[in-house]
Design a protein around this motif. Structure first.
Motif: not given
Length: 402
Positions: A151-166
């Protein structure tokens, strides 16, 4: 009166994106009888006009506790997302109440809905709430084959999560972006961490992750490789750390004091042993204290508490420990203080390298008992064109219970 101590004056109603259609009969009855209803603006907007007084729950969340408690004596409904007691607001509120002051009617959780959409067995999935928590909490779980619902805060957090995994080497991970589950605007889209480019992600949102990639995987056993810890040489090395953690024997809900923490490796591995463990690290050197704090955050155990103080002077205020590790600053005065101030049954483990520290531990072993262990390690090193054993300084370890 409904608000008397021992009466359920508060009803916590879980609400999904389908609004009134998904409410249970009990939830509907609670709303019909309510004198005061509170919740996020988004939740209130899902309901038809209510006959009673309403109030938008403020941000930050804790600012809403006092206004809620001020309603004792009235029939109150608090709206919360899905299941209020699964990474939800329920326990944050009920810790301020007696057990019989409240009742709850949960709706399907986001985790349950996400697992149902993806066809995943939820008992085999890591469920993680990262609304207000760092992505590093995922770090111990990152290994190819792991599945997680986050669960994440918002749409921007989804992009940040993807970058973290990368950044962690898991860019091949498949992501499912699950928006507004259970409601008329539900949407599920698939991508990978490396290619995630959606710019129109709606809240509320969860992310399903099938971890894949060549990133480093954090082992689950004590004695993780030293490379996981930034240090200046002040670190309990991997084999000795494994033996030390074995002697400390962490158990659920226990607290460790790590005195002279250095890189924080002992305290961090204690915290990695179970999500309910706590650790307080004492370090007088501010540079080392900050390094230990950074190591803990990187490895997903940001709950490590750092106290910048000498021992025993800085030991008086923190909560009492279940176990103590002395990795630096060993002295008669420190051992005397611990033996005088800590509760019976507290476990103490101390490592010594110098002859003076060895003599101190030998004397305390003779007086207090416990186990005294000498650890001698060698590793292979070149000798000209051949190889031989290179001996390290022996470690003397004393472990005892008060």
């Amino acid at each position: 009166m409904a608000g008397e101590l021992g009466k359920a004056w508060l009803t916590i109603v879980g609400i999904g994106e389908d609004g009134p259609a998904g409410l249970s009969a009990a939830s509907r009855e609670a709303l019909a009888r309510a004198e005061w209803v509170t919740g996020a603006a988004r939740h209130l907007a899902l309901l038809p006009d209510l006959a009673c007084e309403t109030a938008v729950w403020p941000v930050p969340f804790d600012d809403g506790i006092a206004p809620l408690l001020a309603q004792r004596g009235r029939r109150v409904v608090m709206l919360a997302s899905g299941d209020p007691f699964w990474f939800g607001a329920g326990s944050t509120v009920t810790r301020h109440l007696g057990r019989h002051e409240w009742t709850a009617h949960p709706a399907p959780s986001t985790f349950g809905l996400a697992a149902a959409r993806l066809g995943w067995s939820i008992d085999a999935v890591a469920c993680v709430g990262l609304h207000a928590a760092p992505f590093e909490r995922l770090r111990p779980k990152l290994a190819t084959g792991v599945r997680a619902i986050v669960l994440v805060r918002d749409g921007a957090a989804v992009g940040a999560l993807a970058r973290y995994l990368l950044d962690q080497g898991f860019g091949d991970s498949r992501l499912w972006i699950l928006e507004a589950l259970g409601g008329p605007h539900e949407r599920v889209r698939e991508t990978t961490a490396a290619t995630m480019a959606f710019a129109d992600i709606a809240h509320p949102v969860a992310v399903g992750i099938a971890v894949d990639g060549s990133g480093a995987v954090l082992a689950t056993a004590s004695g993780r490789p030293d490379r996981w810890f930034a240090h200046d040489g002040q670190i309990t090395k991997r084999p000795v750390r494994a033996l030390t953690l074995s002697a400390l024997a962490p158990r659920p809900f226990e607290t460790l004091w790590d005195i002279g923490t250095g890189s924080g490796s002992i305290a961090i591995e204690w915290l990695l042993s179970h999500p309910t463990t706590q650790a307080i690290a004492f370090e007088a050197d501010p540079t080392r204290a900050e390094r230990a704090r950074s190591n803990a955050a990187t490895l997903g155990v940001d709950r490590l508490r750092i106290v910048e103080a000498h021992a025993p002077e800085g030991l008086a205020d923190p909560p009492g420990p279940d176990a103590v590790f002395i990795g630096g600053g060993l002295s008669e005065a420190l051992l005397d203080w611990l033996w005088t101030h800590l509760a019976p049954g507290t476990r103490i483990v101390a490592n010594a390298v110098t002859l003076e520290s060895e003599a101190t531990l030998a004397a305390w072993h003779r007086a207090k008992g416990g186990d005294l262990l000498r650890i001698e390690l060698s590793d292979v090193a070149p000798i000209g064109s051949r190889r031989g054993w290179r001996a390290h300084y022996p470690i003397v370890q004393w472990s005892a219970s008060l």
